[in-house]
Design a protein around this motif. Sequence first.
Motif, PDB file in Angstrom:
ATOM      1  N   TYR A  29       0.849  -1.196   0.000  1.00  0.00           N
ATOM      2  CA  TYR A  29       0.000   0.000   0.000  1.00  0.00           C
ATOM      3  C   TYR A  29       0.888   1.251   0.000  1.00  0.00           C
ATOM      4  O   TYR A  29       0.667   2.189  -0.775  1.00  0.00           O
ATOM      5  CB  TYR A  29      -0.898  -0.033   1.244  1.00  0.00           C
ATOM      6  CG  TYR A  29      -1.931   1.052   1.317  1.00  0.00           C
ATOM      7  CD1 TYR A  29      -3.213   0.857   0.823  1.00  0.00           C
ATOM      8  CD2 TYR A  29      -1.653   2.276   1.923  1.00  0.00           C
ATOM      9  CE1 TYR A  29      -4.177   1.851   0.904  1.00  0.00           C
ATOM     10  CE2 TYR A  29      -2.612   3.276   2.013  1.00  0.00           C
ATOM     11  CZ  TYR A  29      -3.863   3.054   1.504  1.00  0.00           C
ATOM     12  OH  TYR A  29      -4.819   4.038   1.591  1.00  0.00           O
ATOM     13  N   ASP A  30       1.897   1.255   0.867  1.00  0.00           N
ATOM     14  CA  ASP A  30       2.817   2.391   0.923  1.00  0.00           C
ATOM     15  C   ASP A  30       3.597   2.544  -0.378  1.00  0.00           C
ATOM     16  O   ASP A  30       3.824   3.663  -0.851  1.00  0.00           O
ATOM     17  CB  ASP A  30       3.781   2.243   2.102  1.00  0.00           C
ATOM     18  CG  ASP A  30       3.095   2.448   3.447  1.00  0.00           C
ATOM     19  OD1 ASP A  30       1.975   3.000   3.485  1.00  0.00           O
ATOM     20  OD2 ASP A  30       3.678   2.043   4.464  1.00  0.00           O
ATOM     21  N   LEU A  31       3.996   1.424  -0.984  1.00  0.00           N
ATOM     22  CA  LEU A  31       4.687   1.488  -2.274  1.00  0.00           C
ATOM     23  C   LEU A  31       3.780   2.077  -3.353  1.00  0.00           C
ATOM     24  O   LEU A  31       4.253   2.820  -4.223  1.00  0.00           O
ATOM     25  CB  LEU A  31       5.184   0.106  -2.690  1.00  0.00           C
ATOM     26  CG  LEU A  31       6.525  -0.295  -2.093  1.00  0.00           C
ATOM     27  CD1 LEU A  31       6.764  -1.792  -2.277  1.00  0.00           C
ATOM     28  CD2 LEU A  31       7.663   0.501  -2.699  1.00  0.00           C
ATOM     29  N   GLU A  42       1.249   3.302 -13.422  1.00  0.00           N
ATOM     30  CA  GLU A  42       1.163   1.866 -13.710  1.00  0.00           C
ATOM     31  C   GLU A  42       1.608   1.065 -12.484  1.00  0.00           C
ATOM     32  O   GLU A  42       0.942   0.126 -12.066  1.00  0.00           O
ATOM     33  CB  GLU A  42       2.016   1.506 -14.933  1.00  0.00           C
ATOM     34  CG  GLU A  42       1.558   2.143 -16.239  1.00  0.00           C
ATOM     35  CD  GLU A  42       0.155   1.728 -16.665  1.00  0.00           C
ATOM     36  OE1 GLU A  42      -0.243   0.569 -16.420  1.00  0.00           O
ATOM     37  OE2 GLU A  42      -0.534   2.564 -17.262  1.00  0.00           O
ATOM     38  N   GLN A  43       2.763   1.434 -11.917  1.00  0.00           N
ATOM     39  CA  GLN A  43       3.258   0.750 -10.734  1.00  0.00           C
ATOM     40  C   GLN A  43       2.350   0.998  -9.540  1.00  0.00           C
ATOM     41  O   GLN A  43       2.167   0.124  -8.703  1.00  0.00           O
ATOM     42  CB  GLN A  43       4.684   1.188 -10.408  1.00  0.00           C
ATOM     43  CG  GLN A  43       5.735   0.464 -11.204  1.00  0.00           C
ATOM     44  CD  GLN A  43       5.741  -1.028 -10.918  1.00  0.00           C
ATOM     45  OE1 GLN A  43       5.360  -1.827 -11.757  1.00  0.00           O
ATOM     46  NE2 GLN A  43       6.167  -1.412  -9.747  1.00  0.00           N
ATOM     47  N   MET A  44       1.788   2.204  -9.461  1.00  0.00           N
ATOM     48  CA  MET A  44       0.864   2.526  -8.373  1.00  0.00           C
ATOM     49  C   MET A  44      -0.290   1.521  -8.359  1.00  0.00           C
ATOM     50  O   MET A  44      -0.613   0.956  -7.316  1.00  0.00           O
ATOM     51  CB  MET A  44       0.323   3.946  -8.540  1.00  0.00           C
ATOM     52  CG  MET A  44      -0.783   4.304  -7.549  1.00  0.00           C
ATOM     53  SD  MET A  44      -1.538   5.917  -7.837  1.00  0.00           S
ATOM     54  CE  MET A  44      -2.294   5.705  -9.435  1.00  0.00           C
ATOM     55  N   VAL A  45      -0.883   1.282  -9.515  1.00  0.00           N
ATOM     56  CA  VAL A  45      -2.010   0.348  -9.602  1.00  0.00           C
ATOM     57  C   VAL A  45      -1.552  -1.073  -9.288  1.00  0.00           C
ATOM     58  O   VAL A  45      -2.232  -1.811  -8.568  1.00  0.00           O
ATOM     59  CB  VAL A  45      -2.694   0.421 -10.993  1.00  0.00           C
ATOM     60  CG1 VAL A  45      -3.705  -0.704 -11.171  1.00  0.00           C
ATOM     61  CG2 VAL A  45      -3.377   1.771 -11.167  1.00  0.00           C
ATOM     62  N   SER A  46      -0.392  -1.447  -9.791  1.00  0.00           N
ATOM     63  CA  SER A  46       0.125  -2.790  -9.533  1.00  0.00           C
ATOM     64  C   SER A  46       0.282  -3.046  -8.032  1.00  0.00           C
ATOM     65  O   SER A  46      -0.153  -4.080  -7.511  1.00  0.00           O
ATOM     66  CB  SER A  46       1.469  -2.960 -10.247  1.00  0.00           C
ATOM     67  OG  SER A  46       2.033  -4.214  -9.940  1.00  0.00           O
ATOM     68  N   TYR A  47       0.890  -2.109  -7.331  1.00  0.00           N
ATOM     69  CA  TYR A  47       1.081  -2.272  -5.890  1.00  0.00           C
ATOM     70  C   TYR A  47      -0.237  -2.155  -5.127  1.00  0.00           C
ATOM     71  O   TYR A  47      -0.436  -2.842  -4.129  1.00  0.00           O
ATOM     72  CB  TYR A  47       2.103  -1.277  -5.356  1.00  0.00           C
ATOM     73  CG  TYR A  47       3.525  -1.676  -5.659  1.00  0.00           C
ATOM     74  CD1 TYR A  47       4.033  -2.902  -5.238  1.00  0.00           C
ATOM     75  CD2 TYR A  47       4.380  -0.828  -6.355  1.00  0.00           C
ATOM     76  CE1 TYR A  47       5.338  -3.274  -5.514  1.00  0.00           C
ATOM     77  CE2 TYR A  47       5.693  -1.190  -6.629  1.00  0.00           C
ATOM     78  CZ  TYR A  47       6.157  -2.419  -6.205  1.00  0.00           C
ATOM     79  OH  TYR A  47       7.453  -2.789  -6.467  1.00  0.00           O
ATOM     80  N   GLU A  65      -9.396   1.621  -6.348  1.00  0.00           N
ATOM     81  CA  GLU A  65     -10.309   2.288  -7.291  1.00  0.00           C
ATOM     82  C   GLU A  65      -9.790   3.681  -7.655  1.00  0.00           C
ATOM     83  O   GLU A  65      -9.830   4.075  -8.818  1.00  0.00           O
ATOM     84  CB  GLU A  65     -11.727   2.361  -6.715  1.00  0.00           C
ATOM     85  CG  GLU A  65     -12.402   1.005  -6.618  1.00  0.00           C
ATOM     86  CD  GLU A  65     -12.404   0.253  -7.941  1.00  0.00           C
ATOM     87  OE1 GLU A  65     -12.783   0.827  -8.985  1.00  0.00           O
ATOM     88  OE2 GLU A  65     -12.006  -0.931  -7.947  1.00  0.00           O
ATOM     89  N   ILE A  66      -9.309   4.414  -6.662  1.00  0.00           N
ATOM     90  CA  ILE A  66      -8.736   5.739  -6.914  1.00  0.00           C
ATOM     91  C   ILE A  66      -7.517   5.612  -7.827  1.00  0.00           C
ATOM     92  O   ILE A  66      -7.348   6.387  -8.769  1.00  0.00           O
ATOM     93  CB  ILE A  66      -8.357   6.430  -5.586  1.00  0.00           C
ATOM     94  CG1 ILE A  66      -9.618   6.824  -4.821  1.00  0.00           C
ATOM     95  CG2 ILE A  66      -7.451   7.640  -5.818  1.00  0.00           C
ATOM     96  CD1 ILE A  66      -9.372   7.241  -3.381  1.00  0.00           C
ATOM     97  N   ALA A  67      -6.679   4.623  -7.551  1.00  0.00           N
ATOM     98  CA  ALA A  67      -5.472   4.410  -8.350  1.00  0.00           C
ATOM     99  C   ALA A  67      -5.833   4.136  -9.809  1.00  0.00           C
ATOM    100  O   ALA A  67      -5.208   4.682 -10.727  1.00  0.00           O
ATOM    101  CB  ALA A  67      -4.656   3.260  -7.769  1.00  0.00           C
TER     102      ALA A  67
END
Length: 93
Positions: A29-31, A42-47, A65-67
Amino acid sequence: KEDKWHKAKKMFVNNMDGFTGKLEGKAYYDLAIIHENLGDFEQMVSYAKKADGILQSRKSEGYLEIAKKRRSAQRKLQKQMNKAEDVNSQDNH
């Protein structure tokens, strides 16, 4: 300011092997938040997906959902920027 996000990312990535269970989910979540602040949607959604898969909480689900919405908005903006660049380059010829 961006440097502190890179340092935070490095710290989490280097220590992921030591995290298990909810702690691992919170690290993901922090990542996700770190990558959001770095502009890497892209990485935000993946993590965020990994975090929600572990935590399965309203908070992690909501952030996922926000991501996804932010990634979609970023993709849309990038398409618009590319289109504008194409039009401007054609005008200059």
